[in-house]
Enzyme design. Structure first.
Site, mmCIF file in Angstrom:
data_model
loop_
_atom_site.group_PDB
_atom_site.id
_atom_site.type_symbol
_atom_site.label_atom_id
_atom_site.label_comp_id
_atom_site.label_asym_id
_atom_site.label_seq_id
_atom_site.Cartn_x
_atom_site.Cartn_y
_atom_site.Cartn_z
ATOM 1 N N ASP A 114 -16.598 -12.098 -22.089
ATOM 2 C CA ASP A 114 -17.332 -12.313 -20.838
ATOM 3 C C ASP A 114 -18.790 -12.706 -21.071
ATOM 4 O OD1 ASP A 114 -14.963 -11.545 -19.660
ATOM 5 O OD2 ASP A 114 -15.573 -9.451 -19.509
ATOM 6 N N LYS A 159 -10.122 -12.559 -15.581
ATOM 7 C CA LYS A 159 -10.251 -12.755 -17.033
ATOM 8 C C LYS A 159 -9.628 -14.076 -17.506
ATOM 9 C CE LYS A 159 -11.549 -10.504 -20.823
ATOM 10 N NZ LYS A 159 -12.743 -9.631 -20.910
ATOM 11 N N GLU A 163 4.422 -11.110 -6.025
ATOM 12 C CA GLU A 163 3.343 -11.226 -7.025
ATOM 13 C C GLU A 163 3.742 -10.717 -8.403
ATOM 14 O OE1 GLU A 163 3.518 -9.194 -4.480
ATOM 15 O OE2 GLU A 163 2.531 -7.274 -4.822
ATOM 16 N N GLY A 199 0.837 -1.205 0.000
ATOM 17 C CA GLY A 199 0.000 0.000 0.000
ATOM 18 C C GLY A 199 0.867 1.247 0.000
ATOM 19 N N CYS A 212 5.174 -6.257 1.729
ATOM 20 C CA CYS A 212 5.558 -4.848 1.681
ATOM 21 C C CYS A 212 4.852 -4.050 2.782
ATOM 22 C CB CYS A 212 5.312 -4.279 0.299
ATOM 23 S SG CYS A 212 6.369 -2.849 0.002
ATOM 24 N N TYR A 213 3.872 -3.220 2.437
ATOM 25 C CA TYR A 213 3.168 -2.488 3.499
ATOM 26 C C TYR A 213 2.630 -3.472 4.524
ATOM 27 C CZ TYR A 213 -0.001 0.760 5.844
ATOM 28 O OH TYR A 213 -0.629 1.523 6.784
ATOM 29 N N HIS A 246 7.948 -7.761 -3.519
ATOM 30 C CA HIS A 246 6.662 -8.131 -4.103
ATOM 31 C C HIS A 246 6.759 -9.465 -4.850
ATOM 32 C CE1 HIS A 246 4.483 -4.375 -3.309
ATOM 33 N NE2 HIS A 246 5.683 -3.809 -3.408
HETATM 34 N N1 GLN Z 1 4.473 2.763 1.505
HETATM 35 C C1 GLN Z 1 5.310 1.749 2.027
HETATM 36 C C2 GLN Z 1 6.776 2.054 1.719
HETATM 37 O O1 GLN Z 1 7.068 2.993 1.056
HETATM 38 C C3 GLN Z 1 4.943 0.412 1.426
HETATM 39 C C4 GLN Z 1 5.131 0.352 -0.059
HETATM 40 C C5 GLN Z 1 4.484 -0.846 -0.701
HETATM 41 O O2 GLN Z 1 3.651 -1.521 -0.135
HETATM 42 N N2 GLN Z 1 4.829 -1.067 -1.964
HETATM 43 O O3 GLN Z 1 7.668 1.370 2.185
#
Ligand code: GLN
Length: 537
Positions: free
Chosen positions: A250, A393, A194, A78, A105-106, A192
């Protein structure tokens, strides 16, 4: 061909949504959304592990999550800094449900903070592909090489892990690139997994959902078809179902599925607005019409002339779009009136629509919402049915193949809602539609012949409003210029013009000039997006 789809999702979609469809998979992973840009990707990757998951807002009540009995929880990335006032947060109870949790991450930072660690702004932010060293004794990194590449995108970092955690990955600038508290099955990853740039990312997510959470992987598209057929039958009973079929992926897959479930209780209204690609109307009819492979009631409305009439003299792009949208609703309404009351109005809504309209998170009941292009006010129905509501999708495509819908339709390129209406600059006329259809068919054929169709994400011919002087057979011509467009893109938000070999372009040019009457010039559009858009209008 998204015409019906887009208009419907803009309009009818919001009439009423009957909450969460029955989740057919027994195993559920909950993805908690903190506003990161890759969140849908997280969910898609989990589903690729054959594990069903749903995305919920971080505001979702903990009790609601508990009641879903998830096998695992993933906290997404986030934009915020978790130590700031009013930053999105979560209850510490979330980590005491006894369910494995993976923070990304966040989510990783938040987990650390909430459980008593410290998160701070880093001296050096990390962005992009980064070498990471992992401890593959952790089940999260089972079968992952010790040195691998990950994708970083953060300003903050975990300065101190929460009690009970140990670091299981590091990078040159990030002492805690991942952490675990194995005993409580809590995991945090700063990068990340993903995104595809994280080379072993899919394996890490697999290790989490299939290994740590112990999911067996019961989310499969063949069983999805079987079970949704059963559910649709139960829900519909003897009722009548009405579907607006655009011929796009779809609505076609929805039609196939509904037909398999309730046969001729389903009526599909296919509005041919005369702005489809060459022969597309007939192709849709061949698949879904009488004598085709599906058992259903098919109505084709040939509204071409009606559309051309409405569009005559209109040059303003927005106005064109609006007319095409509104007219669709009117035509559909007229047909629906003839049919009379139906019990269900079916729609090809898919999961990204649900998530993007903010419905995924908290709201179970969405109020009626009269907006764009008008609603089919006169369509009398009792309930909405959206059999693809939980699918991405790529999953919709798999279902389409399971149902035996031809690949050509299932893997169709994206096509704008207003169809060729936005690929003809300026006024739309029957003649211009013919020109652009023929030119586009040649272009697509030659691209396929050159084996380039899989290399580009979208390509088509458009008609500029420019006429210029030429000479053919010693005679002066004053004809239209066709523009060829081809783009490479990952997300359709940004795009680059594709580099098509010159010989291929030349071949297309010479065929178009020779075979399509009314064209004496062919141009290649080099513009990227931004500043251009993919379509011309
Ligand atoms: N905002 C948070 C950071 O800058 C997390 C970033 C993220 O989730 N990609 O570290």
């Amino acid at each position: 061909m998204n015409l019906t789809f887009q208009i419907l999702s803009g309009a009818i979609l919001r009439i009423s949504v009957c909450g969460r469809e029955v989740n057919m998979s027994k195993e559920l992973v909950v993805v908690i959304d903190f506003g990161g840009q890759y969140n849908q990707l997280v969910a898609r990757r989990v589903r690729e592990c054959n594990v069903y998951c749903e995305i919920y807002s971080y505001k979702t009540d903990l009790e609601k999550i508990r009641a879903m009995r998830p096998r695992g929880i993933i906290l997404t990335g986030g934009p915020n800094s978790c130590y700031e006032k009013n930053a999105p947060t979560c209850s510490p109870e979330l980590f005491r449900l006894g369910v494995p949790v993976l923070g990304l991450c966040y989510g990783a930072q938040l987990m650390s903070l909430v459980l008593g660690g410290r998160v701070e702004r880093a001296d050096a932010k990390e962005y992009g592909k980064t070498e990471v060293h992992v401890d593959n004794a952790s089940p999260l990194f089972a079968d992952v090489p010790e040195d691998t590449i990950c994708w970083m995108s953060h300003n903050d970092y975990i300065a101190q892990m929460a009690p009970g955690f140990r670091a299981i990955a590091t990078t040159a600038n990030c002492p805690v690139a991942a952490a675990e508290c194995a005993e409580k099955r809590l995991y945090a990853i700063q990068f990340h997994p993903e995104v595809l740039h994280t080379v072993e990312g899919s394996k890490m997510l697999y290790n989490f959902v299939r290994g740590i959470c112990g999911c067996g992987g019961d989310w499969r598209m063949d069983s999805f078809v079987e079970e949704s057929v059963k559910n649709i039958r139960e829900k519909v009973g003897e009722g009548k179902v009405l579907l607006a079929l655009s011929g796009g992926v779809d609505s076609s897959v929805a039609a196939g599925l509904l037909s398999r479930a309730v046969g001729r209780q389903l009526t599909c209204v296919f509005v041919d607005h005369g702005l489809l690609r060459k022969n597309e109307g007939d192709e849709v009819e061949a698949i879904f019409g009488e004598g085709g492979q599906f058992d259903l009631h098919f109505i084709r409305v040939n509204a071409q002339q009606r559309y051309y009439g409405k569009l005559a003299g209109v040059t303003e792009p927005e106005k064109k779009r609006k007319i095409i949208g509104e007219e669709f609703i009117r035509v559909f309404e007229e047909e629906a009136k003839k049919i009379g009351t139906v019990d269900f109005l079916a729609q090809g809504t898919i999961y990204p629509d649900v998530v993007e309209s903010g419905l995924g998170g908290e709201s179970a009941v969405i109020k009626s919402h009269h907006n764009v292009g008008g609603l089919p006010d006169y369509v009398d129905f009792k309930e909405i049915i959206e059999p693809l509501r939980n699918l991405f999708k790529d999953e919709v495509r798999k279902v389409g193949l399971e149902l035996g819908i031809p690949e050509k339709l299932v893997f169709r390129q994206p096509f704008p809602g207003p169809g060729l209406g936005v690929r003809i600059v300026g006024e739309v006329t029957a003649e211009k539609v013919r020109i652009v259809q023929d030119a586009d068919a040649i272009y697509r054929e030659e691209i396929a012949n050159a084996g380039l169709d899989r290399e580009m994400n979208q390509y088509f011919a458009a008609l500029t409003n420019m006429r210029s002087v030429g000479v053919m057979g010693d005679e002066r011509t004053y004809d239209y210029a066709v523009a060829l467009r081809a783009v490479k893109t990952v997300d359709f938000m940004t795009a680059e013009a594709a580099e098509i070999p010159f010989e291929v372009l030349q071949k297309v040019m010479s065929r178009i000039i020779n075979e399509v009457k009314g064209v004496n010039r062919v141009l290649y559009d080099l513009t990227s997006k931004p500043p251009g858009t993919i379509e011309l209008e």
